[in-house]
Design an enzyme around this catalytic site. Structure first.
Site, PDB file in Angstrom:
ATOM      1  N   SER A  44       0.823  -1.207   0.000  1.00 33.67           N
ATOM      2  CA  SER A  44       0.000   0.000   0.000  1.00 33.67           C
ATOM      3  C   SER A  44       0.857   1.257   0.000  1.00 33.67           C
ATOM      4  O   SER A  44       0.475   2.269  -0.573  1.00 33.67           O
ATOM      5  CB  SER A  44      -0.968   0.009   1.185  1.00 33.67           C
ATOM      6  OG  SER A  44      -0.296  -0.144   2.403  1.00 33.67           O
ATOM      7  N   GLU A  45       2.025   1.213   0.660  1.00 30.74           N
ATOM      8  CA  GLU A  45       2.985   2.320   0.562  1.00 30.74           C
ATOM      9  C   GLU A  45       4.414   1.818   0.656  1.00 30.74           C
ATOM     10  O   GLU A  45       4.697   0.803   1.297  1.00 30.74           O
ATOM     11  CB  GLU A  45       2.770   3.368   1.666  1.00 30.74           C
ATOM     12  CG  GLU A  45       1.761   4.450   1.342  1.00 30.74           C
ATOM     13  CD  GLU A  45       0.411   4.142   1.937  1.00 30.74           C
ATOM     14  OE1 GLU A  45      -0.527   4.915   1.677  1.00 30.74           O
ATOM     15  OE2 GLU A  45       0.305   3.138   2.650  1.00 30.74           O
ATOM     16  N   THR A  46       5.288   2.593   0.024  1.00 31.94           N
ATOM     17  CA  THR A  46       6.735   2.463   0.193  1.00 31.94           C
ATOM     18  C   THR A  46       7.262   3.827   0.614  1.00 31.94           C
ATOM     19  O   THR A  46       6.877   4.849   0.048  1.00 31.94           O
ATOM     20  CB  THR A  46       7.416   2.001  -1.111  1.00 31.94           C
ATOM     21  OG1 THR A  46       6.959   0.672  -1.430  1.00 31.94           O
ATOM     22  CG2 THR A  46       8.925   1.991  -0.975  1.00 31.94           C
TER      23      THR A  46
END
Length: 271
Positions: A44-46
């Site tokens: 979902s995020e980096t």
């Protein structure tokens, strides 16, 4: 070659929590490269550490589809990857101090705020979620909460309504994009200080987040602003159970402290 580390946040079990990519040296990467890496990682995020101003880390967050101003679980993961001690992250939303002890990170959000959710937006949101007004918990009124990113808070009267989540992806994506909402904080109050939550995140290219630290911080600010908890309180959020990735988030409100503290464990994912 860019080194990409992988962690789960808000769990001490690699099979639980919310996975995040972590790039501790992204100083040579442009926006398109960071977005491409986030898409390839697929979480979902980096988080990308793009610079190191004096005494701080410049951190940016990308989902597979877009940059987001702040991400709680990737902040926890990055802080644990940096190691024990006190860290200061400079994010697009502002400065976020983070402390790490024994694999548990505690971030302090930017000062939260809460605004009304306009009736037409609420109606459109409920329609996209396939919720009915009768599904809602009137003790926790709909609002838009902010602690680095904007999240509508929608509370339901029964836990089974959360378990049955099945929303209209195109309709919710269009509405969230138009309003600048990052996730939707869906809440069931299980006790005085215990909550079950789910967070649709279609604008990031992910159906649902298993753990959402930014929304947890915003929710803490919401409860305090509406007088639904004390100025000094510890709250426990359960998330990810419906996805088979149990996550546990601790939210701490401290009297006289503007920001909201959010704590959780993080562990590396072995390749």
């Amino acid at each position: 070659m860019t080194e990409i580390q992988r962690y789960v946040a808000f769990s001490a079990d690699p099979d639980g929590g919310n996975p995040a990519g972590v790039v501790l040296d992204a100083s040579g990467l442009g926006d398109e490269a960071m977005l491409a890496i986030a898409a390839e990682v697929g979480y979902s995020e980096t988080a990308f550490v793009t610079g190191r101003p004096a005494g701080a880390y410049r951190v940016r967050y990308f989902s597979p589809l877009t940059e987001v101003p702040f991400c709680g679980h990737a902040t926890v993961a990055t802080a644990v990857a940096l190691g024990p001690g006190d860290h200061l992250f400079v994010t697009n939303a502002g400065e976020v101090p983070v402390s790490v002890t024994a694999g548990v990170a505690t971030l302090t959000s930017v000062p939260p705020s809460v605004t009304d959710l306009a009736e037409p937006d609420l109606a459109a949101l409920l329609e996209a979620l396939r919720f009915k007004p009768a599904d809602l918990d009137t003790a926790l009124p709909p609002r838009v909460a902010y602690a680095g990113a904007h999240h509508p808070v929608i509370a339901v009267a029964g836990r089974e309504r959360l378990a049955a989540l099945d929303y209209d992806v195109p309709a919710l994506t269009e509405l969230m994009t138009a309003r600048g909402w990052i996730t939707i904080q869906l809440v069931f109050r299980a006790g005085d200080t215990e909550f079950d939550v789910r967070n649709p995140f279609p604008v990031g290219g992910v159906y649902e987040d298993p753990a959402t630290g930014a929304a947890a911080a915003a929710f803490g600010g919401y409860l305090r602003a509406l007088g639904l908890t004390g100025d000094d309180a510890t709250l426990h959020l359960r998330q990810g159970d419906d996805l088979g990735r149990p996550s546990r988030i601790t939210v701490r409100l401290v009297a006289g402290e503007p920001g909201v503290r959010v704590s959780g464990a993080a562990v590396p994912i072995e390749e």
